[in-house]
Scaffold this active site. Structure first.
Site, mmCIF file in Angstrom:
data_model
loop_
_atom_site.group_PDB
_atom_site.id
_atom_site.type_symbol
_atom_site.label_atom_id
_atom_site.label_comp_id
_atom_site.label_asym_id
_atom_site.label_seq_id
_atom_site.Cartn_x
_atom_site.Cartn_y
_atom_site.Cartn_z
ATOM 1 N N LYS A 228 0.784 -1.124 0.194
ATOM 2 C CA LYS A 228 0.279 -0.079 0.067
ATOM 3 C C LYS A 228 1.015 1.439 0.104
ATOM 4 O O LYS A 228 1.860 1.378 0.664
ATOM 5 C CB LYS A 228 -1.019 0.126 1.216
ATOM 6 C CG LYS A 228 -1.614 -1.258 1.368
ATOM 7 C CD LYS A 228 -2.498 -1.286 2.686
ATOM 8 C CE LYS A 228 -1.548 -1.340 3.913
ATOM 9 N NZ LYS A 228 -2.155 -1.605 5.114
ATOM 10 N N GLY A 263 -6.235 4.797 10.435
ATOM 11 C CA GLY A 263 -7.025 3.322 10.111
ATOM 12 C C GLY A 263 -7.412 2.934 8.885
ATOM 13 O O GLY A 263 -8.032 2.355 8.697
ATOM 14 N N GLY A 265 -5.343 1.600 6.898
ATOM 15 C CA GLY A 265 -4.824 0.154 6.479
ATOM 16 C C GLY A 265 -5.709 -0.970 7.096
ATOM 17 O O GLY A 265 -6.069 -1.834 6.236
ATOM 18 N N CYS A 266 -6.537 -0.698 8.360
ATOM 19 C CA CYS A 266 -7.184 -1.602 8.844
ATOM 20 C C CYS A 266 -8.368 -1.621 8.090
ATOM 21 O O CYS A 266 -9.014 -2.815 7.878
ATOM 22 C CB CYS A 266 -7.385 -1.209 10.517
ATOM 23 S SG CYS A 266 -6.122 -0.553 11.462
HETATM 24 N N1 LIG Z 1 -4.970 10.317 1.505
HETATM 25 C C1 LIG Z 1 -5.285 9.289 1.130
HETATM 26 N N2 LIG Z 1 -6.059 9.268 0.019
HETATM 27 C C2 LIG Z 1 -6.525 8.179 -0.800
HETATM 28 N N3 LIG Z 1 -6.325 7.032 -0.573
HETATM 29 C C3 LIG Z 1 -5.515 6.890 0.523
HETATM 30 C C4 LIG Z 1 -5.002 7.984 1.464
HETATM 31 N N4 LIG Z 1 -4.042 7.586 2.422
HETATM 32 C C5 LIG Z 1 -3.911 6.135 2.179
HETATM 33 N N5 LIG Z 1 -5.004 5.650 1.190
HETATM 34 C C6 LIG Z 1 -5.304 4.261 0.779
HETATM 35 O O1 LIG Z 1 -5.745 3.756 1.997
HETATM 36 C C7 LIG Z 1 -5.071 2.390 2.096
HETATM 37 C C8 LIG Z 1 -4.147 2.124 2.971
HETATM 38 O O2 LIG Z 1 -3.161 2.630 2.861
HETATM 39 P P1 LIG Z 1 -1.940 3.159 3.852
HETATM 40 O O3 LIG Z 1 -2.277 4.462 4.540
HETATM 41 O O4 LIG Z 1 -0.584 2.958 3.101
HETATM 42 O O5 LIG Z 1 -1.752 1.750 4.841
HETATM 43 P P2 LIG Z 1 -1.679 2.093 6.495
HETATM 44 O O6 LIG Z 1 -2.842 2.498 7.148
HETATM 45 O O7 LIG Z 1 -1.336 0.359 6.709
HETATM 46 O O8 LIG Z 1 -0.256 2.709 6.745
HETATM 47 C C9 LIG Z 1 -4.432 2.093 0.878
HETATM 48 O O9 LIG Z 1 -5.352 1.586 -0.368
HETATM 49 C C10 LIG Z 1 -3.903 3.688 0.214
HETATM 50 O O10 LIG Z 1 -3.773 3.802 -0.995
HETATM 51 C C1 LIG Z 2 -4.931 -1.204 17.735
HETATM 52 C C2 LIG Z 2 -4.293 -0.579 16.389
HETATM 53 N N1 LIG Z 2 -4.279 -1.322 15.130
HETATM 54 C C3 LIG Z 2 -3.548 -0.887 14.014
HETATM 55 C C4 LIG Z 2 -3.437 0.126 14.023
HETATM 56 C C5 LIG Z 2 -2.845 0.775 12.647
HETATM 57 O O1 LIG Z 2 -3.628 1.885 11.995
HETATM 58 P P1 LIG Z 2 -2.926 3.101 11.418
HETATM 59 O O2 LIG Z 2 -1.596 2.739 10.539
HETATM 60 O O3 LIG Z 2 -3.856 3.790 10.549
HETATM 61 O O4 LIG Z 2 -2.250 3.962 12.517
HETATM 62 C C6 LIG Z 2 -3.446 1.162 15.134
HETATM 63 N N2 LIG Z 2 -3.014 2.395 14.931
HETATM 64 N N3 LIG Z 2 -3.993 0.757 16.194
HETATM 65 MG MG LIG Z 3 -1.517 4.668 6.748
#
Ligand SMILES: Nc1ncnc2c1ncn2[C@@H]1O[C@H](COP(=O)(O)OP(=O)(O)O)[C@@H](O)[C@H]1O
Ligand SMILES: Cc1ncc(COP(=O)(O)O)c(N)n1
Ligand SMILES: [Mg+2]
Length: 548
Positions: A228, A263, A265-266
């Protein structure tokens, strides 16, 4: 790297099959009769069957986020928004808010095991989704439980560090993820930081790095990998890289300018799990999930909860804003521009047919997208016709756009709108319609095409290619003008203006970059039999594409 694979337009199967028994639709079609509603004993049987229907079920094995933006709380909201039941095994309780993670209290491994046993032994779980697994012991307990109680699919979001930079799972779990859990997973969804950690701190800065990482993680055993790119803020799009062992697919989304990304990613992983529980294929599930996150961020971009840098977003935006009806439609497919039918109220009146009959006949003939361009209908009459056309188009899988009238498009929940240079600017249209709808813009120049792209349009219409009678004061661009715009456009293009069965092949045979099809008005609708004309034009276009 390939984008989502599509059939070349020339070989794309017709969007509607034309059964032999279908009544010939010229000049007007026969009405369709709806089956009578079930009553008496038949209704009882139907109700009993409905009661027996299982509810798709995702079990999330993750940490609690006291701020409720991520973790278990996000997972339950995401599944609920997609109509899927979500049970929860809590692996850790975090003290967390929009500033960061202030504390973590891990649940003892044996008690994680006990929760897993309770749910998996009784509640017909379809898909397990994992989030924060705070220790190697918890990962092992989970693997043992899954071996004992197998499920249809396992989605692993290898949560290690929160967006705020706090550690949620230490390095000791890495080896167990790699050695035990990944080989059981149907998909693993690391963000760039997690992908880097899983691969021994390799640096990931480009799409090509993400692709290499996806391939390396795939070798650790999961059936699919999604790296991602949400945390690559320099990129104007939010790009994720999907790998199924054979092909890399770049999934592009609008990057929403907001601080409320806690949140994401979750939520993404839970939506993938929810769609898999409903029976979707993996790529389809990932596409729906990505669109969901994009829409939720879009509708929550200005929310203010908390004082920290990373706020939560609203998973249930659909309940509140009836304006933005985010269906599960996939992102706009440029191949839909192949045979673009534009209706004209004057022509329909002349030939004595309703808009509805004209649209139905065009679709039966193989139109791949329809635009209602009703310059002189009363609003109420137009809206009623548009609603009927939405139903027809939906049942055939053909997108329906409305010319100019954003209000009508919203009221009938059309797939999008087409606007001209003197209509509302595309960026304002995007503000009103949200990211899930298709927006097309008429462009005659390279500068207009560039602006349409910047404004967030999905395609441009370019013309008039030939002189036309359907639009007054419309300068003809000719092939040279079309070539100039197509070559410079960053968006797919549909050619328009005086195109008919006699010249459509010459347009497609130009083989211009980004040119995806032709839009026609008179050649279909100023004729006695719309279906025959559409069918004929379709075969001309397919032959031309096969030759060029
Ligand atoms: N500002 C944003 N606008 C649109 N999509 C987003 C944005 N930030 C994250 N995403 C999307 O949300 C999903 C989770 O990605 P990411 O934020 O990289 O994961 P995590 O929360 O695990 O760090 C992916 O599909 C990513 O492309
Ligand atoms: C309990 C728990 N699980 C997962 C995430 C990751 O989410 P994020 O990458 O958006 O901070 C978090 N912050 N807290
Ligand atoms: Mg993120």
């Amino acid at each position: 790297m390939a984008s989502v694979p599509r059939l070349p337009a020339a070989h794309a199967p017709p969007r509607t099959s034309i059964p032999a028994a279908l009544p010939f639709l010229c000049p007007s079609s026969s009405p369709r009769v709806a089956p009578p509603p079930a009553t008496g004993p038949r209704r009882l049987v139907a109700v009993a069957a409905a009661r027996a229907m299982p509810w798709p079920h995702v079990l999330t094995v993750a940490g609690s986020d006291s701020g409720a933006g991520a973790g278990i709380q996000a997972d339950i909201k995401a599944c609920a928004a997609l109509g899927v039941y979500c049970s929860s095994v809590v692996t850790a309780v975090t003290a967390q808010n929009t500033v960061g993670v202030q504390g973590v209290h891990a649940v003892p491994e044996e008690f994680v095991g006990e929760q897993l046993r309770s749910v998996l032994s009784d509640m017909s779980v379809d898909v397990v989704k994992t989030g924060m697994l705070p220790s190697a012991g918890v990962v092992k307990v989970l693997c043992d439980s899954l071996r004992k109680f197998p499920v249809k699919a396992l989605v692993v979001d290898p949560v290690m560090v929160s967006t705020s930079g706090d550690t949620l799972s230490g390095p000791s779990t890495l080896a167990t993820y790699r050695d035990e859990l990944f080989s059981m997973a149907d998909i693993v969804t690391p963000n760039v930081k997690e992908a880097s950690k899983l691969l021994g701190d390799v640096s990931l800065h480009t799409i090509s790095d993400m692709r290499n990482a996806a391939e390396s993680i795939y070798k650790l055993g999961p059936k699919h990998v999604l790296v991602k790119g949400g945390d690559m803020p320099d990129s104007p799009d939010a790009i994720d890289v999907f790998f199924d062992g054979k092909e890399f697919i770049e999934l592009h989304g609008l990057r929403i300018r907001t601080h409320n990304t806690h949140g994401t990613g979750c939520t993404l992983a839970s939506c993938i799990a929810a769609e898999l529980a409903k029976g979707a294929k993996m790529l389809q599930a990932v596409q729906v999930a990505k669109k969901f996150v994009e829409s939720a961020l879009y509708h929550s971009k200005d929310l203010v909860i908390g004082n920290g840098p990373q706020g939560p977003f609203d998973h249930l935006f659909n309940l509140k804003s009836p304006l933005y009806k985010m269906g599960s439609r996939q992102k706009f497919n440029p191949d839909d521009l192949f045979l673009y039918a534009v209706t004209d109220s004057g022509m329909n009146k002349k030939w004595g047919r309703s808009i509805k009959d004209a649209v139905r006949a065009a679709i039966e003939g193989g139109a791949t997208i329809v635009q209602l361009r009703e310059k002189d209908s009363e609003t109420r009459e137009f809206l009623e016709a548009a609603k009927a056309c939405v139903e027809i188009c939906k049942s055939s899988g053909v997108p329906l756009l409305i010319n100019d009238r954003i209000d009508i498009a919203l009221a009938c929940n059309a797939d999008g709108v087409h606007v001209g240079q003197s209509d509302m600017p595309a960026w304002e249209v995007r503000e009103l319609l949200g990211p899930g709808k298709i927006i097309g813009v008429s462009c005659k120049t390279v500068a207009q095409a560039e602006q349409a792209w910047k404004d967030g349009a999905d395609y441009i219409g370019c013309g008039g290619v030939f002189p036309t009678t359907t639009k007054a004061n419309n300068p003809t661009l000719g092939f040279d003008g079309l070539r100039t715009v197509c070559s410079a456009s960053k968006l797919p293009v549909v050619a328009i203006g005086g195109i008919n069965a006699g010249n459509a092949d010459s347009v497609m045979e130009l083989g211009l970059p980004n040119l995806k099809g032709v839009a026609v008005v008179s050649a279909l609708f100023d004729r006695e039999c719309v279906m025959t004309e559409t069918r004929n034009l379709r075969s001309i276009l397919m032959n031309a594409c096969a030759r060029s």
